[in-house]
Design an enzyme around this catalytic site. Structure first.
Site, mmCIF file in Angstrom:
data_model
loop_
_atom_site.group_PDB
_atom_site.id
_atom_site.type_symbol
_atom_site.label_atom_id
_atom_site.label_comp_id
_atom_site.label_asym_id
_atom_site.label_seq_id
_atom_site.Cartn_x
_atom_site.Cartn_y
_atom_site.Cartn_z
ATOM 1 N N GLU A 212 21.717 14.546 42.770
ATOM 2 C CA GLU A 212 20.645 13.668 42.476
ATOM 3 C C GLU A 212 21.227 12.445 43.267
ATOM 4 O O GLU A 212 21.520 11.618 42.141
ATOM 5 C CB GLU A 212 19.655 13.885 40.956
ATOM 6 C CG GLU A 212 18.717 12.838 40.953
ATOM 7 C CD GLU A 212 18.156 12.488 39.502
ATOM 8 O OE1 GLU A 212 16.954 12.062 39.260
ATOM 9 O OE2 GLU A 212 18.429 13.139 38.557
ATOM 10 N N CYS A 246 16.412 4.482 41.802
ATOM 11 C CA CYS A 246 16.357 5.242 42.777
ATOM 12 C C CYS A 246 14.780 5.225 43.556
ATOM 13 O O CYS A 246 14.865 5.085 45.121
ATOM 14 C CB CYS A 246 17.243 6.887 42.448
ATOM 15 S SG CYS A 246 16.121 7.671 41.708
#
Length: 294
Positions: A212, A246
């Site tokens: 991720e 993010c």
């Protein structure tokens, strides 16, 4: 933690998994409930650590970290029997008179490496799913978010035996030592640079990996949009956790006809949400360290 102890810890976890102790759904439910109780007991400590590491207020700490973790736990507890259950599938004619089914099975010994920007959420959420699936786990929280890592280490030690769930703290040396071990699955959240190293080590041992690594997050505003609402959402998403998210809006694409009005609304929303002096706002966080600030 020394390499010998790390290998011994992984062997203990492998032995526990191979014993079948983690497989019964009733066992998994019991462990998830135990984790839920531990988080509720340590909630104030977790929020204090998040404030120390990232300047997060209690509201943001609950909204973006502990609240989401408790929600994930509740979701898994409601659905775990369905997720772990056997599902009948079509039997081919060549296997007539037999019964065909799919049965989800855990990987085994899982390594979870988490980042500093959401140090509690991005450690606990993968752990919840790993335990719900019947795995054992070793957690490696970020070396940058020290206060949160300490609370996680204390909470996990109180909640689980090390042969089931353990925490390894440290920096690059510990990361390298962990990545040299034969895990059955690796879940990594962090930068692309470190992600490449994780994938390289995992590829040498054919270990399945989830990476991720964040990415680009454009925000598109059309001419017919409600500009006040768009600006409010953009500012909330961009400045949450000091922008250290993010999926925070990375850049805005809008029609030229609304550009100036949109900018005015964004400026107004920044002042409305954080005041005229945002750096003095009690609930506005901080960049984790000088390196990441630069």
């Amino acid at each position: 933690m020394k390499d010998e102890r790390m290998r011994a810890l992984l062997k203990e976890q492998r032995d526990l998994f191979r014993s079948g102790a983690t497989l019964p759904v009733s066992f998994r439910i019991q462990q998830l409930k135990r984790l839920y109780g531990a988080i509720k007991r340590h909630e104030e400590d977790i929020h204090a650590a998040l404030r120390e590491d990232l300047g997060k207020g209690a509201y943001e700490g609950f909204m973006c970290e502990t609240g989401l973790v408790l929600s994930e736990l509740s979701y898994m507890l409601r659905h775990i029997r369905k997720f772990a259950g056997q599902k009948t599938v079509h039997t081919p004619l060549a296997q007539f008179a037999s019964h065909s089914f799919k049965l989800p099975v855990p990987y085994g010994n899982v390594l979870i490496m988490s980042p500093w920007n959401y140090p509690f959420l991005l450690t606990m959420d993968p752990l919840i799913d790993a335990l719900a699936a019947g795995n054992t786990a070793i957690l490696k929280p970020s070396a940058y978010s020290l206060a949160t890592s300490k609370v996680i280490e204390e909470m996990i030690a109180e909640c689980f035996p090390a042969e089931y769930v353990a925490v390894v703290t440290g920096r690059r040396k510990e990361n390298a030592a962990l990545l040299s071990q034969d895990f059955d699955f690796i879940f990594f959240t962090g930068s692309q640079m470190v992600g490449k190293e994780v994938l390289r080590h995992a590829a040498e041992r054919l270990i399945p990996v989830v990476l991720e690594l964040g990415g680009k997050s454009p925000c598109i505003v059309e001419a017919g949009a409600d500009l006040k609402l768009a600006a409010r959402r953009i500012v909330f998403g961009k400045f949450l956790n000091c922008g250290q998210t993010c999926v925070a809006p990375d850049h805005i694409l809008c029609e030229m006809s609304i550009k100036d009005d949109l900018i005015k609304e964004i400026v107004a929303q920044i002042e409305k949400q954080f005041g005229h002096s945002p750096l003095d706002h009690a609930d506005y966080g901080k960049i984790i360290n000088k390196k990441h600030f630069d």
